[in-house]
Design a protein around this motif. Structure first.
Motif, PDB file in Angstrom:
ATOM      1  N   LEU A  48     -28.403  22.012  -4.987  1.00 45.74           N
ATOM      2  CA  LEU A  48     -28.890  22.160  -3.615  1.00 45.74           C
ATOM      3  C   LEU A  48     -30.394  21.903  -3.530  1.00 45.74           C
ATOM      4  O   LEU A  48     -30.875  21.371  -2.529  1.00 45.74           O
TER       5      LEU A  48
ATOM      6  N   GLN B 264     -28.135  30.916   0.556  1.00 45.91           N
ATOM      7  CA  GLN B 264     -27.060  30.190   1.222  1.00 45.91           C
ATOM      8  C   GLN B 264     -26.243  31.108   2.142  1.00 45.91           C
ATOM      9  O   GLN B 264     -25.581  30.630   3.067  1.00 45.91           O
TER      10      GLN B 264
ATOM     11  N   VAL C 160     -22.698  29.601  -4.037  1.00 45.45           N
ATOM     12  CA  VAL C 160     -23.460  28.396  -4.325  1.00 45.45           C
ATOM     13  C   VAL C 160     -22.612  27.378  -5.085  1.00 45.45           C
ATOM     14  O   VAL C 160     -22.758  26.160  -4.894  1.00 45.45           O
TER      15      VAL C 160
ATOM     16  N   LEU D 153     -20.260  25.795  -2.539  1.00 46.43           N
ATOM     17  CA  LEU D 153     -20.995  24.810  -1.743  1.00 46.43           C
ATOM     18  C   LEU D 153     -21.160  23.499  -2.509  1.00 46.43           C
ATOM     19  O   LEU D 153     -20.990  22.412  -1.937  1.00 46.43           O
TER      20      LEU D 153
ATOM     21  N   TYR E  44     -22.208  27.866   5.595  1.00 47.07           N
ATOM     22  CA  TYR E  44     -23.231  28.466   4.752  1.00 47.07           C
ATOM     23  C   TYR E  44     -24.364  27.551   4.305  1.00 47.07           C
ATOM     24  O   TYR E  44     -25.417  28.056   3.896  1.00 47.07           O
ATOM     25  N   TRP E  45     -24.166  26.226   4.305  1.00 53.80           N
ATOM     26  CA  TRP E  45     -25.228  25.376   3.770  1.00 53.80           C
ATOM     27  C   TRP E  45     -26.507  25.630   4.536  1.00 53.80           C
ATOM     28  O   TRP E  45     -26.577  25.408   5.746  1.00 53.80           O
ATOM     29  N   GLN E  46     -27.536  26.086   3.833  1.00 53.65           N
ATOM     30  CA  GLN E  46     -28.757  26.573   4.450  1.00 53.65           C
ATOM     31  C   GLN E  46     -29.600  25.441   5.022  1.00 53.65           C
ATOM     32  O   GLN E  46     -29.444  24.271   4.668  1.00 53.65           O
TER      33      GLN E  46
END
Length: 290
Positions: free
Chosen positions: A68, A105, A180, A183, A251-253
């Motif tokens: 990420l 996240q 994480v 994701l 959730y992806w920040q």
């Protein structure tokens, strides 16, 4: 005298590459990092709820966070890469930075400014614990990681040295798959971890900097454009079910390339002032009156 720079920990080379070459190198590495994270997770599941499984789970989270972090470098507009790349690479190599990235996240900030305040809280070198902040503790993520991994001498606020006995501690016992990691799998499933997928990410976020008031709606709009493009280019994999890719939408920040993840030192006098304020809030009178 020229400095010899052979061996590992050379990700800073990404900052010196042309944009296309940078995407080439990142695309080569992301599947390798995902395989590494999956390997740690597979090993952790074999060890149940032991201290060793927690350590391996932490390794898994840190590896997945690196994916990420690098994708956020790709989400950084080309005009800002030169000024942010060094900071991103520092986070890539920081245990604390990677752990905060993993935790982040699941956060729901309104915008990047609020997200920055969350990160600043969790990167403090020391903080207060207890009902009225009676205990000064080291950074929780770092302390939990190292206390689970190492037998070592530690000193608490009373100044007495004691031995830490490694055990299941801090970030929690063995539970579900780390968010994480889910994701990272989801991004792989929709084709983001490919060279063409990274090109799509770069071009989708190129015109929008995330440094302040940019928030959920701005990012959601870009994400929709990205997913539509990935479908149109045939990059979404056949196993990309709705359940598998749901973490991306949920959730992806927000991009975090503009945030500082270095441990933030807090002077003792500031901690003592915070503790006094918490005691006032908890008991309604000065500390020396109870």
């Amino acid at each position: 005298m020229a400095k010899v720079a052979f061996g590992n920990k050379q990700a800073s080379v990404l900052c010196r590459l042309a944009p296309a070459d940078r995407l080439d190198l990142i695309a080569d590495g992301l599947p390798i990092i995902l395989q590494s994270a999956e390997g740690f997770w597979a090993a952790a599941t074999q060890l149940g709820g032991t201290r060793e499984s927690q350590v391996l789970q932490g390794f898994c989270e840190e590896e997945a966070a690196k994916i990420l972090i690098l994708i956020d470098l790709v989400r950084c507009p080309p005009s800002r890469v030169a000024q942010t790349c060094g900071q991103v690479i520092r986070t890539y190599y920081s245990h604390l930075g990677r752990l905060i990235y993993a935790d982040a996240q699941g956060w729901k900030p309104v915008n990047v400014t609020e997200l920055r305040s969350y990160v600043d809280k969790w990167r403090r070198a020391h903080g207060l614990e207890g009902y009225a902040g009676e205990i000064i503790m080291p950074n929780w993520n770092r302390y939990a990681r190292e206390s689970a991994m190492y037998a070592d001498i530690e000193i608490h606020e009373n100044g007495a040295p004691i031995w830490n006995q490694p055990q299941v501690f801090g970030r929690g016992a063995f539970t579900d798959e780390p968010l994480v990691l889910r994701l990272a799998r989801a991004l792989d499933a929709i084709g983001v971890l490919t060279r063409a997928g990274l090109q799509a990410v770069s071009e989708t976020w190129a015109a929008r900097s995330f440094t302040g008031i940019e928030g959920y709606d701005d990012n959601r709009q870009l994400l929709r454009s990205l997913v539509d493009r990935l479908h149109a280019e045939g990059l979404v994999r056949s196993h990309a079910t709705q359940d598998l890719i749901r973490p991306i939408w949920s959730y992806w920040q927000l991009p975090m390339y503009d945030l500082d993840f270095r441990e933030l030192q807090v002077p003792l006098e500031d901690l003592e002032a915070e503790r006094e304020a918490e005691r006032w809030a908890a008991f309604g009178h000065a500390p020396d009156q109870y």
